[in-house]
Design a protein around this motif. Structure first.
Motif, PDB file in Angstrom:
ATOM      1  N   UNK A  19       3.351   3.149  18.964  1.00 22.22           N
ATOM      2  CA  UNK A  19       2.910   1.959  19.783  1.00 22.22           C
ATOM      3  C   UNK A  19       3.830   0.701  18.869  1.00 22.22           C
ATOM      4  N   UNK A  20       4.069  -0.240  19.031  1.00 21.74           N
ATOM      5  CA  UNK A  20       5.135  -0.984  18.967  1.00 21.74           C
ATOM      6  C   UNK A  20       5.565  -1.611  17.600  1.00 21.74           C
ATOM      7  N   UNK A  21       6.310  -1.624  17.271  1.00 17.16           N
ATOM      8  CA  UNK A  21       6.797  -1.964  15.402  1.00 17.16           C
ATOM      9  C   UNK A  21       6.101  -1.652  14.242  1.00 17.16           C
ATOM     10  N   UNK A  22       5.048  -0.945  15.128  1.00 19.84           N
ATOM     11  CA  UNK A  22       4.391  -0.071  14.164  1.00 19.84           C
ATOM     12  C   UNK A  22       5.073   1.260  13.310  1.00 19.84           C
ATOM     13  N   UNK A  23       4.886   1.361  11.773  1.00 25.61           N
ATOM     14  CA  UNK A  23       5.869   2.603  11.116  1.00 25.61           C
ATOM     15  C   UNK A  23       4.957   3.358  11.642  1.00 25.61           C
ATOM     16  N   UNK A  24       5.631   5.096  11.710  1.00 20.65           N
ATOM     17  CA  UNK A  24       5.028   6.530  11.951  1.00 20.65           C
ATOM     18  C   UNK A  24       5.573   7.240  10.274  1.00 20.65           C
ATOM     19  N   UNK A  25       5.019   8.508  10.282  1.00 22.33           N
ATOM     20  CA  UNK A  25       5.592   9.172   9.485  1.00 22.33           C
ATOM     21  C   UNK A  25       6.623  10.278  10.072  1.00 22.33           C
ATOM     22  N   UNK A  26       7.798  10.760   9.448  1.00 20.59           N
ATOM     23  CA  UNK A  26       8.460  11.732  10.111  1.00 20.59           C
ATOM     24  C   UNK A  26       8.386  12.914   9.636  1.00 20.59           C
ATOM     25  N   UNK A  27       9.266  14.420  10.203  1.00 19.12           N
ATOM     26  CA  UNK A  27       8.919  15.146   9.134  1.00 19.12           C
ATOM     27  C   UNK A  27      10.053  16.127   8.747  1.00 19.12           C
ATOM     28  N   UNK A  77      10.197  13.946   1.217  1.00 21.74           N
ATOM     29  CA  UNK A  77      10.873  13.786   1.949  1.00 21.74           C
ATOM     30  C   UNK A  77      11.050  11.921   2.831  1.00 21.74           C
ATOM     31  N   UNK A  78       9.961  11.932   2.706  1.00 22.27           N
ATOM     32  CA  UNK A  78       9.498  10.389   2.577  1.00 22.27           C
ATOM     33  C   UNK A  78      10.681  10.111   4.352  1.00 22.27           C
ATOM     34  N   UNK A  79      10.129   9.934   5.330  1.00 26.56           N
ATOM     35  CA  UNK A  79      11.175   9.899   6.866  1.00 26.56           C
ATOM     36  C   UNK A  79       9.686   9.272   7.387  1.00 26.56           C
ATOM     37  N   UNK A 138       1.011  -1.281  -0.246  1.00 27.83           N
ATOM     38  CA  UNK A 138      -0.144   0.076   0.270  1.00 27.83           C
ATOM     39  C   UNK A 138       0.762   1.052   0.470  1.00 27.83           C
ATOM     40  N   UNK A 139       0.046   2.439  -0.265  1.00 27.23           N
ATOM     41  CA  UNK A 139       0.534   3.751  -0.610  1.00 27.23           C
ATOM     42  C   UNK A 139       0.896   4.008   1.311  1.00 27.23           C
ATOM     43  N   UNK A 140       2.678   4.872   1.515  1.00 22.01           N
ATOM     44  CA  UNK A 140       2.351   4.543   2.934  1.00 22.01           C
ATOM     45  C   UNK A 140       2.398   6.810   2.399  1.00 22.01           C
ATOM     46  N   UNK A 164      11.969  15.510  12.431  1.00 27.32           N
ATOM     47  CA  UNK A 164      11.389  15.567  14.190  1.00 27.32           C
ATOM     48  C   UNK A 164      10.731  14.340  13.459  1.00 27.32           C
ATOM     49  N   UNK A 165      10.151  13.118  14.730  1.00 31.18           N
ATOM     50  CA  UNK A 165      10.003  12.110  14.784  1.00 31.18           C
ATOM     51  C   UNK A 165       8.359  12.644  15.166  1.00 31.18           C
ATOM     52  N   UNK A 166       7.489  12.949  14.688  1.00 36.58           N
ATOM     53  CA  UNK A 166       5.993  13.439  14.742  1.00 36.58           C
ATOM     54  C   UNK A 166       5.235  12.669  15.329  1.00 36.58           C
TER      55      UNK A 166
END
Length: 708
Positions: A443-451, A387-389, A380-382, A435-437
């Motif tokens: 949560x554990x081992x989930x992927x999140x967007x930074x900036x 910038x893809x952080x 899926x598109x994340x 910045x890790x927004x």
């Protein structure tokens, strides 16, 4: 309305106005600028594909023989896989289209959304005129500024036939040329030209779209067929075959692979190499189905070979990971043919970052390592943020891992510092970079967007909403002050106009006692910006703040570095939201309910008495903004019919008073102070013709009257 002057600001608006007007039935020769939807190609109904072009359910062109277009929520093209550039006017017309090579096309439209002028970098210029029925009557063509020819159009109607007579007058003295062309339902059916009279047959399907075209007077005419596919066809039986064709309609030559659907050559089907030996992967975007065709060896086939396509790999998945014997291929809309892609793992997940002609998109295969036994895994598109952080967090070890454009950062060069809200700012080689927004809630081992870092460490109170670059809550302090160790690189940074540099930003401003006071213009290294008023190193007054990572812009009032008073936010697509009053950096009162609900009252959409609305004046001018006692007030945008615009402060008597941005007809731009509806005071002027940028005190004629 009382003493109302129209105002507008191009980037602020997403209007429910269709782009270029067209009527192929009654005005079949009207010119079209850049074609971006089904109507521009004379297509109707729930069309999915026609002649190699693919459209989304809204009718937007999303694929055209190798070019894939990306759209925002308002239906405007944000880019394509060739990195072409697009610019729109406030009505949704494309007014500029530029290739990466530098060549470009420019278009202009009248108030009826009819194309009136087009020009390209090759020196071609065309100017159009129309009659009262919106039909083109004249086209003047110039080459490199010199008249080439003029065409005059006249119309007559015979039953359901529109006859267009075209008279061409050449500037070089060649004999004038006249032709008559007959159209039925927008399709050419007859030509009367010098070489003779030609009649044609056009066959259409149940939606009225052309499927066959041929010469009516030939015994064995060449038939041009146009198979059309519709979204409503998705559940109908399909006979799919993989075979060959010879380009150009020739009988002999090098054969190319082709897919046939119900016997017709389907140009919308993707054919790719499979993961297994001699395998082909076929993708039908209409049904979002991937098929496998094993043992497809060209040497064993003739031009007449047709191999049934029946083995389904996946359904309802536009992107997949296809694995076999320790190898894999990631497919996007059936293809895997991008120039640059990078894979890596973050926790159990796979990150696939692709740069397709500079268009960066990040895909994710969730829980990849735990699904390795599966041949097909959904992708899926994340994020489409170039910038893809991305990051994830391990709560047990309290570690986090960061991937930028498909690669882990160099952790040996990285350090970090926490913001007040708990989000880490990541330093690379001692420079704040990411910045890790939303980190505290990760949560554990989930992927999140930074900036990208956006000067958050220099803020007075780093709230969570600021760190995520939303514009509904922003708390800021000085971008540069004498106490923060700035470097004055130009001018007088104590009591005058100066320029200072800090890590991550550059500021031009008027200074008083070494502090920012008056008008200030800040550019951040990540692409963000602010221009507006400052007082004692704090944003105070009217100002525009742009977050590069989210694409959001706040236009409104500030106090002590925070949003305070009237204002609104414009998102990346141009949609106005969060309309109302702010207190202490928070959105507290919604004044845009009627506007967002598209409530119409006379010439007003919204509340044009004591709220927020769009008012259209009798001369065509438009104002979008706040009102008080039916006057323009507080903050708003005025668009004059001559294409000049103003966005900024209004006093409650409807006049421009305070800081604002004014764009002249020639696209020169002034950012500064207005008094009693006139430019009057400090500001910055960028002249369009010369490109010069001048700072100082200006008068109402846009002329600098003195240096600051």
């Amino acid at each position: 309305m009382k003493n109302q002057i129209s105002l507008f600001f191009l980037v602020l608006i997403t209007l429910s106005i269709s782009a270029q007007d067209f009527d192929f039935v009654n005005a079949p020769v009207n010119p079209i600028g850049f074609k971006q939807n089904k109507e521009h190609y004379k297509l109707k109904g729930d069309i999915y594909a026609s002649e190699g072009k693919i459209f989304d359910r809204k009718g937007n062109l999303v694929y055209n023989f190798g070019t894939r277009y990306y759209y925002d929520n308002s239906g405007r093209i944000t880019g394509n896989n060739y990195n072409d550039e697009f610019e729109y006017d406030y009505k949704g017309n494309i007014i500029r289209f530029k290739y990466p090579s530098g060549s470009e096309y420019n278009y202009q439209f009248n108030s009826k959304n009819l194309l009136t002028y087009e020009k390209n970098t090759y020196g071609d210029e065309k100017t159009y005129k129309y009659d009262s029925q919106n039909r083109v009557t004249e086209m003047v063509h110039k080459k490199k500024g010199v008249l080439n020819l003029t065409k005059y159009y006249s119309y007559e109607k015979a039953g359901n036939i529109i006859i267009v007579t075209t008279r061409t007058v050449y500037a070089d003295g060649r004999p004038n040329y006249t032709s008559k062309v007959h159209y039925r339902n927008g399709y050419l059916v007859k030509e009367e030209v010098t070489s003779g009279i030609y009649e044609y047959v056009v066959e259409t399907d149940s939606n009225g779209n052309k499927i066959k075209f041929y010469d009516a007077n030939k015994e064995d005419p060449k038939i041009f067929e146009t198979p059309n596919r519709y979204y409503s066809d998705a559940n109908k039986p399909l006979k799919i075959e993989l075979g060959y064709y010879i380009p150009g309609g020739l009988k002999t030559g090098n054969k190319k692979e082709a897919v046939y659907i119900n016997g017709n050559h389907a140009l919308d089907i993707a054919i790719s190499k499979g993961i297994k030996p001699d395998e082909k992967v076929i993708y039908d975007g209409l049904t979002e189905t991937y098929y496998s065709v094993p043992n497809f060896v060209e040497a064993n086939h003739t031009i007449d070979t047709r191999v049934p396509v029946t083995t389904v790999l996946s359904k309802n998945l536009p992107y997949i990971n296809y694995a076999y014997d320790g190898s894999f291929i990631n497919y996007v809309h059936g293809y895997n043919r991008v120039k640059s892609r990078k894979f890596c793992y973050i926790g159990p997940h796979m990150i696939d970052y692709r740069e397709d002609k500079n268009n960066g998109i990040t895909y994710i295969i969730d829980d990849y390592k735990n699904l390795q036994h599966k041949e097909i895994k959904p992708m899926r598109v994340f994020t489409t943020d170039t910038s893809s952080i991305v990051y994830n967090r391990n709560l047990e070890t309290d570690n986090f891992f960061i991937v930028v454009k498909g690669e882990h950062i160099d952790y040996e060069k990285a350090t970090f510092e926490y913001l007040d809200n708990g989000d880490p700012v990541i330093y690379i080689d001692k420079i704040p970079t990411y910045v890790l927004n939303g980190f505290p809630a990760a949560r554990e081992n989930k992927v999140y967007k930074g900036s990208l870092y956006n000067n958050e460490l220099n803020t007075k109170s780093n709230s969570s909403t600021q760190a995520t670059n939303t514009s509904t809550t922003t708390s800021t302090s000085s971008s540069s002050s004498s106490s923060s160790g700035y470097q004055c690189v130009e001018g007088d940074c104590t009591n005058g106009w100066g320029k200072v540099k800090l890590p991550g930003s550059e500021t031009e401003s008027t200074f008083s006692n070494g502090a920012l006071n008056g008008v200030t213009y800040i550019s951040y290294s990540n692409g963000g910006s602010y221009h507006g008023e400052y007082k004692d190193n704090r944003r105070e007054g009217t100002g525009f703040y742009y977050w590069a990572s989210s694409g959001n812009t706040y236009v409104g009032q500030w106090k002590d570095g925070k949003q305070e008073g009237y204002g609104y936010t414009i998102d990346r697509s141009g949609t106005i939201k969060s309309i109302g009053k702010y207190e202490n950096g928070k959105f507290v009162t919604n004044l845009g309910t009627d506007y967002e609900a598209n409530k119409v009252s006379g010439n007003c959409i919204g509340d044009c008495s004591n709220g927020f609305g769009k008012y259209t004046y009798s001369n065509g001018d438009i104002y979008i903004g706040f009102f008080s006692n039916s006057y323009r007030a507080h903050i708003g945008t005025y668009y004059w019919i001559n294409n000049s615009t103003y966005t900024g402060a209004y006093s409650t008597n409807g006049k421009r008073n305070g800081y604002g941005k004014y764009t002249y007809v020639d696209t020169s731009v002034f950012k500064g102070y207005f008094i009693d509806d006139k430019i009057d005071g400090l500001g910055k002027m960028k002249y369009a013709k010369s490109g010069n940028v001048v700072n100082g005190v200006f008068n109402n004629n846009g002329a600098k009257v003195k240096d600051y």
